[in-house]
Design a protein around this motif. Structure first.
Motif, mmCIF file in Angstrom:
data_model
loop_
_atom_site.group_PDB
_atom_site.id
_atom_site.type_symbol
_atom_site.label_atom_id
_atom_site.label_comp_id
_atom_site.label_asym_id
_atom_site.label_seq_id
_atom_site.Cartn_x
_atom_site.Cartn_y
_atom_site.Cartn_z
ATOM 1 N N ILE A 461 -51.504 27.185 -16.337
ATOM 2 C CA ILE A 461 -51.348 25.994 -15.849
ATOM 3 C C ILE A 461 -52.799 25.224 -15.653
ATOM 4 C CG2 ILE A 461 -51.019 26.976 -13.397
ATOM 5 C CD1 ILE A 461 -48.806 24.909 -12.991
ATOM 6 N N ALA A 462 -52.561 23.990 -15.785
ATOM 7 C CA ALA A 462 -53.820 23.238 -15.405
ATOM 8 C C ALA A 462 -53.715 22.553 -13.876
ATOM 9 C CB ALA A 462 -53.981 21.992 -16.412
ATOM 10 N N PRO A 463 -54.964 22.695 -13.418
ATOM 11 C CA PRO A 463 -55.078 22.304 -12.020
ATOM 12 C C PRO A 463 -54.395 21.085 -11.542
ATOM 13 C CG PRO A 463 -57.197 22.224 -13.012
ATOM 14 C CD PRO A 463 -56.165 22.707 -14.212
ATOM 15 N N SER A 464 -54.183 19.962 -12.516
ATOM 16 C CA SER A 464 -53.597 18.786 -12.156
ATOM 17 C C SER A 464 -52.223 19.122 -11.973
ATOM 18 C CB SER A 464 -53.528 17.971 -13.387
ATOM 19 O OG SER A 464 -53.223 18.341 -14.469
ATOM 20 N N TYR A 465 -51.619 20.132 -11.945
ATOM 21 C CA TYR A 465 -50.132 20.080 -11.901
ATOM 22 C C TYR A 465 -50.087 20.780 -10.104
ATOM 23 C CZ TYR A 465 -48.955 19.858 -16.414
ATOM 24 O OH TYR A 465 -48.719 19.548 -18.063
ATOM 25 N N ALA A 466 -49.098 20.079 -9.542
ATOM 26 C CA ALA A 466 -48.754 20.430 -8.161
ATOM 27 C C ALA A 466 -48.078 21.818 -7.887
ATOM 28 C CB ALA A 466 -48.170 19.338 -7.536
ATOM 29 N N ARG A 467 -46.996 21.958 -8.961
ATOM 30 C CA ARG A 467 -46.026 22.950 -8.868
ATOM 31 C C ARG A 467 -45.655 23.636 -10.041
ATOM 32 N NH1 ARG A 467 -40.779 21.674 -5.173
ATOM 33 N NH2 ARG A 467 -40.469 20.174 -6.866
ATOM 34 N N LEU A 468 -45.491 24.996 -9.985
ATOM 35 C CA LEU A 468 -44.980 25.618 -11.432
ATOM 36 C C LEU A 468 -43.577 26.132 -11.163
ATOM 37 C CD1 LEU A 468 -46.063 27.231 -13.996
ATOM 38 C CD2 LEU A 468 -46.384 29.019 -12.734
ATOM 39 N N LEU A 469 -42.824 25.661 -12.544
ATOM 40 C CA LEU A 469 -41.301 26.085 -12.342
ATOM 41 C C LEU A 469 -41.096 26.933 -13.424
ATOM 42 C CD1 LEU A 469 -38.436 25.563 -11.682
ATOM 43 C CD2 LEU A 469 -38.693 23.576 -13.378
ATOM 44 N N ALA A 470 -40.391 28.111 -13.176
ATOM 45 C CA ALA A 470 -39.980 29.120 -14.115
ATOM 46 C C ALA A 470 -38.611 28.870 -14.321
ATOM 47 C CB ALA A 470 -40.035 30.493 -13.415
ATOM 48 N N VAL A 471 -37.985 28.717 -15.643
ATOM 49 C CA VAL A 471 -36.778 28.568 -15.815
ATOM 50 C C VAL A 471 -36.289 29.727 -16.709
ATOM 51 C CG1 VAL A 471 -35.063 26.958 -17.040
ATOM 52 C CG2 VAL A 471 -37.139 26.047 -15.627
ATOM 53 N N ALA A 551 -57.708 15.754 -13.568
ATOM 54 C CA ALA A 551 -56.507 15.419 -14.186
ATOM 55 C C ALA A 551 -56.033 15.239 -15.331
ATOM 56 C CB ALA A 551 -56.132 14.143 -13.164
ATOM 57 N N ASN A 552 -56.379 16.643 -16.133
ATOM 58 C CA ASN A 552 -56.040 16.483 -17.660
ATOM 59 C C ASN A 552 -56.594 15.475 -18.314
ATOM 60 O OD1 ASN A 552 -54.282 18.837 -17.336
ATOM 61 N ND2 ASN A 552 -52.347 17.490 -17.147
ATOM 62 N N SER A 553 -57.642 14.813 -17.702
ATOM 63 C CA SER A 553 -58.461 13.928 -18.583
ATOM 64 C C SER A 553 -59.896 14.307 -18.960
ATOM 65 C CB SER A 553 -58.406 12.626 -17.933
ATOM 66 O OG SER A 553 -57.209 11.849 -17.951
ATOM 67 N N SER A 573 -62.885 12.039 -4.285
ATOM 68 C CA SER A 573 -62.705 13.119 -3.308
ATOM 69 C C SER A 573 -61.263 13.485 -3.336
ATOM 70 C CB SER A 573 -62.792 12.465 -1.816
ATOM 71 O OG SER A 573 -62.713 13.526 -0.971
ATOM 72 N N GLY A 574 -61.068 14.929 -3.425
ATOM 73 C CA GLY A 574 -59.796 15.646 -3.498
ATOM 74 C C GLY A 574 -59.254 15.761 -4.963
ATOM 75 N N GLN A 575 -60.086 15.351 -5.846
ATOM 76 C CA GLN A 575 -59.666 15.969 -7.422
ATOM 77 C C GLN A 575 -60.152 17.124 -7.515
ATOM 78 O OE1 GLN A 575 -61.646 12.507 -9.399
ATOM 79 N NE2 GLN A 575 -59.832 11.531 -9.834
ATOM 80 N N SER A 576 -59.513 17.891 -8.535
ATOM 81 C CA SER A 576 -59.611 18.870 -9.173
ATOM 82 C C SER A 576 -60.564 19.029 -10.308
ATOM 83 C CB SER A 576 -58.568 19.935 -9.211
ATOM 84 O OG SER A 576 -57.921 20.412 -8.090
ATOM 85 N N VAL A 577 -61.693 19.713 -10.315
ATOM 86 C CA VAL A 577 -62.436 19.804 -11.626
ATOM 87 C C VAL A 577 -62.291 21.068 -12.095
ATOM 88 C CG1 VAL A 577 -64.961 19.586 -12.483
ATOM 89 C CG2 VAL A 577 -64.177 18.190 -10.587
ATOM 90 N N ARG A 578 -62.004 20.925 -13.692
ATOM 91 C CA ARG A 578 -61.868 22.089 -14.490
ATOM 92 C C ARG A 578 -62.835 22.155 -15.410
ATOM 93 N NH1 ARG A 578 -56.769 23.657 -18.873
ATOM 94 N NH2 ARG A 578 -57.482 25.814 -18.899
ATOM 95 N N VAL A 579 -63.635 23.110 -15.236
ATOM 96 C CA VAL A 579 -64.954 23.578 -16.089
ATOM 97 C C VAL A 579 -64.616 24.564 -16.977
ATOM 98 C CG1 VAL A 579 -67.327 24.080 -16.044
ATOM 99 C CG2 VAL A 579 -66.603 22.618 -14.203
ATOM 100 N N GLN A 580 -64.914 24.391 -18.366
ATOM 101 C CA GLN A 580 -64.665 25.257 -19.692
ATOM 102 C C GLN A 580 -65.809 25.537 -20.185
ATOM 103 O OE1 GLN A 580 -61.007 22.954 -20.444
ATOM 104 N NE2 GLN A 580 -60.167 25.008 -21.025
ATOM 105 N N VAL A 581 -66.350 26.682 -20.479
ATOM 106 C CA VAL A 581 -67.630 26.983 -21.469
ATOM 107 C C VAL A 581 -67.016 27.982 -22.395
ATOM 108 C CG1 VAL A 581 -69.801 28.056 -21.787
ATOM 109 C CG2 VAL A 581 -69.111 26.664 -19.657
#
Length: 693
Positions: A461-471, A551-553, A573-581
């Motif tokens: 799950i990417a950090p831009s999501y607020a919640r995770l749903l299992a169905v 935010a997925n961008s 401020s408040g954004q989540s940064v995803r770093v991938q190497v």
């Protein structure tokens, strides 16, 4: 008592009961057809059932499952006169009433005789013609999709069966847009009302003993078609709705959770016919109707017909009651037929009930009649509390799936799913929900989880999501294993995605793989403040790539490169940064990110790539079991064994770098002894300060 007197002069039973399909269809097409409990009674019973079910008792269950709260005034119905902006209970109540008004002929599908052919069962049948589908088949569609040839649209499917409710439940969880999910959840609530209508009809003796009946209003006059086939009991319960509502507040039937394992068993028990467990069985096998009343032998023993073996002779008895009707009829009396009511769920005797009153025309074939307040009064005391309990039980059965989802890691990639209900076997899907409520499918897999068991699951799950749903959809317990046929059970669980950790500022964020221990990186965090973030990535001589997303961008995408690059990006401020190497094998790299609006603090002094190796004086190792840790400027930088070598970027000139090493060899020991030595850029180095030239 007047009703009892009028019963004495009822006409004998004639072939009028054997109405043809054409006559029944004509009658059903008349306005204001009533073919079950009256609409107001169904509404009252459904609201009582909802109040005893999870819908009211455990409203938080639905929020934890990924649905809207049942108490929200946001739901809207489907159909003529459908309510708008109501809660779930009101919408279920509407569904229970509209099941009779969907189209006139639909009421034929509200009958089910569980005693037919030794428990095989049948729908409404008149004059050897099948007039309707069996109520459980139409209400559940658990064995397939059914169409009604008598619907206004030829071949029309029901659209409001338990199968349809399950599909609506699934759509209400997984649809991307909140508006679509709300519409599906509204349909789910209304459909459950349609379904419990059928359970309630199974608590009406005429509906389970193949006795067609209807009445309609013509110019304000109640007309019964055919004669003597009206449902006195339905009109009686309608007239006492207020009193019955109060009665049901203090008189209830208890159906323990899990007692009934499948939806069909709320109607009948296929594996145990004549068990008086299901609602249809209990009613049909404890009560009689005017056209299915028993015969009276010379010895005064009631004898049931072969078509309806229960209640049996041992279950019924007569009482003679004197009738004071005019002085020239001395000694006139009537037989009152009583039955011993047995509950097959709890294997208990519940008491006696008045089943019918003898007609004067009995000896001419008139039999017993049930359209009497005394009969109706005894009936409802047994039937209505059970109708409420079985309706509530079927609602809770529909929502029997119980899962909880908990994050098991700070980065939100590891989760624990616990099954708090019956066994789950089918398909498990994960959806990410953004802050605006939109949901996206992340993964899907075949799945089994036993009752009370937890499973550790990795979810990308990417950090831009607020919640995770299992169905989950498939089999829950004993029912729902027909995914291929579209009949399945559903459960959901939703949880917040852990907030990304906040990097400390001022200072740089250092992500260092100069030890070569982890080739790739996927990390999410927040920064402090807003502004431009500067980066510096050193990949040394072997190419690696850097991707940074907000935010997925994607805001940085270097592609594979060797050496150093210094991209920058804007941060709020408040954004989540995803770093991938993405590294090559266990390659070396070093990455720094500045705090927003600040320069790279740790990069003020120029850095130089330094080669460090561990060898013995001859360039070979004396033992393969040796290992070393290299400490530079107080921090461990290098660790390895064998003929390991490393690259590290260190400041050149200026202050010297301190070094400390430790190692082992089965025969000798420290690095600065003969077993091995530390080399910096090819020059032997003893423990101590050194300058990078």
């Amino acid at each position: 008592m007047l009703s009892n007197i009028l019963n004495l002069f009822d006409a004998p039973k004639v072939c009028a009961w054997c109405i043809s399909r054409r006559l029944l269809a004509l009658a059903l097409a008349a306005p204001a057809v009533a073919f079950g409990y009256e609409e107001s009674t169904h509404a009252m019973l459904t609201e009582k059932a909802a109040a005893r079910s999870k819908v009211v008792q455990r409203a938080g269950f639905f929020l934890a499952s990924g649905l809207r709260s049942p108490s929200d005034l946001v739901y809207s119905g489907i159909g003529s006169g459908a309510p708008l902006q109501v809660d779930a209970v009101k919408l279920m109540s509407f569904g229970a009433t509209w099941e009779d008004g969907f189209y006139p002929a639909i009421a034929r599908n509200h009958f089910f005789d569980p005693q037919f052919q030794n428990g095989i069962g049948r729908g409404l049948q008149v004059a050897f013609l099948r007039e309707g589908l069996a109520s459980p088949d139409w209400a559940l569609e658990d064995t397939g999709v059914f169409t009604d040839p008598d619907s206004p649209n030829v071949g029309q499917v029901h659209g409001f069966s338990l199968r349809d409710a399950g599909e609506a439940f699934y759509v209400a969880l997984k649809s991307p847009l909140p508006g679509d999910r709300l519409a599906a959840q509204s349909r789910m609530w209304q459909t459950l009302g349609h379904v419990v209508h059928h359970v309630q009809d199974m608590a009406q003796p005429q509906h389970v003993r193949n006795e067609p009946h209807l009445h309609t209003d013509i110019l304000g006059v109640t007309v019964v078609v055919p004669p003597k086939s009206r449902s006195f009991y339905e009109l009686y319960t309608q007239s006492l709705n207020v009193q019955l509502s109060s009665f049901l507040e203090t008189h209830s039937y208890t159906l323990a959770p899990g007692t009934i394992r499948t939806a069909r068993q709320f109607f009948r028990t296929p594996s145990a016919p004549f068990s008086r467990r299901g609602m249809a069985e209990f009613t049909a096998e404890n009560f009689v109707t005017t056209t299915t009343s028993p015969a009276l032998t010379t010895g005064g023993v009631p004898v049931p017909s072969s078509e309806f073996p229960l209640p049996g002779s041992a279950d019924m008895y007569f009482r003679q009651m004197p009738v004071l009707l005019l002085k020239f009829f001395p000694g006139l009396h009537q037989n009152y037929l009583y039955g011993r009511i047995v509950d097959g769920v709890n294997n208990a005797y519940l008491g006696d009930a008045l089943l019918g009153i003898e007609s004067l025309w009995f000896r001419l074939g008139g039999g017993y009649v049930d359209d009497d307040p005394a009969v109706a009064n005894d009936r409802h005391k047994f039937l209505l509390p059970r109708a409420v309990a079985f309706s509530a039980g079927l609602i809770d059965h529909f929502f029997r799936g119980s899962m909880t989802l908990v994050s098991a890691s700070s980065d939100g990639k590891q989760w624990t799913l616990t099954n708090g209900g019956e066994d789950l076997e089918g398909i498990l899907e994960f959806y990410g929900e953004q802050a605006d409520g939109q949901r996206s499918l992340l993964s899907q897999q075949g799945f089994f989880l036993g009752s009370g068991v937890s499973a550790a699951l990795a979810v990308p799950i990417a950090p831009s999501y607020a919640r995770l749903l299992a169905v989950f959809k498939g089999r829950i317990g004993a029912e729902g294993n027909s995914l291929g046929r579209g009949y399945y059970s559903v459960a959901g669980a939703i949880a917040a995605v852990p907030a990304a950790p906040v990097a400390s500022c001022p200072g740089d964020v250092l992500l260092d793989n100069s030890m070569g221990t982890n080739s790739n990186l996927d990390m999410t965090f927040q920064l402090v403040g807003s502004g431009t973030v500067q980066t510096a990535m050193e990949n040394y001589s072997i190419p690696d790539s850097l991707t940074i997303s907000i935010a997925n961008s994607v805001v940085v995408n270097t592609g594979m490169f060797a050496g150093e690059q210094r991209p920058s990006f804007e941060y709020r401020s408040g954004q989540s940064v995803r770093v991938q190497v993405q590294a090559t094998s266990s390659d070396l790299w070093n990455l720094r990110l500045s705090c927003p609006g600040q320069g790279l603090q740790g990069d003020a002094v120029p850095k130089k790539l330094v080669s460090i190796t561990v060898t013995n004086p001859t360039g070979a190792f004396l033992c393969s079991g040796a290992f070393w840790d290299i400490w530079i400027d107080g921090s461990i930088h290098l660790t390895g064994s064998g003929s390991s070598g490393w690259f590290v970027r260190l400041s050149a000139g200026g202050e010297p770098h301190s070094v400390r090493s430790s190692g082992s060899c089965p025969s000798i020991g420290a690095l600065n002894q003969t077993a091995g030595q530390l080399n910096v850029n090819g020059q032997p180095l003893s423990n101590g300060p050194f300058l990078v030239r």
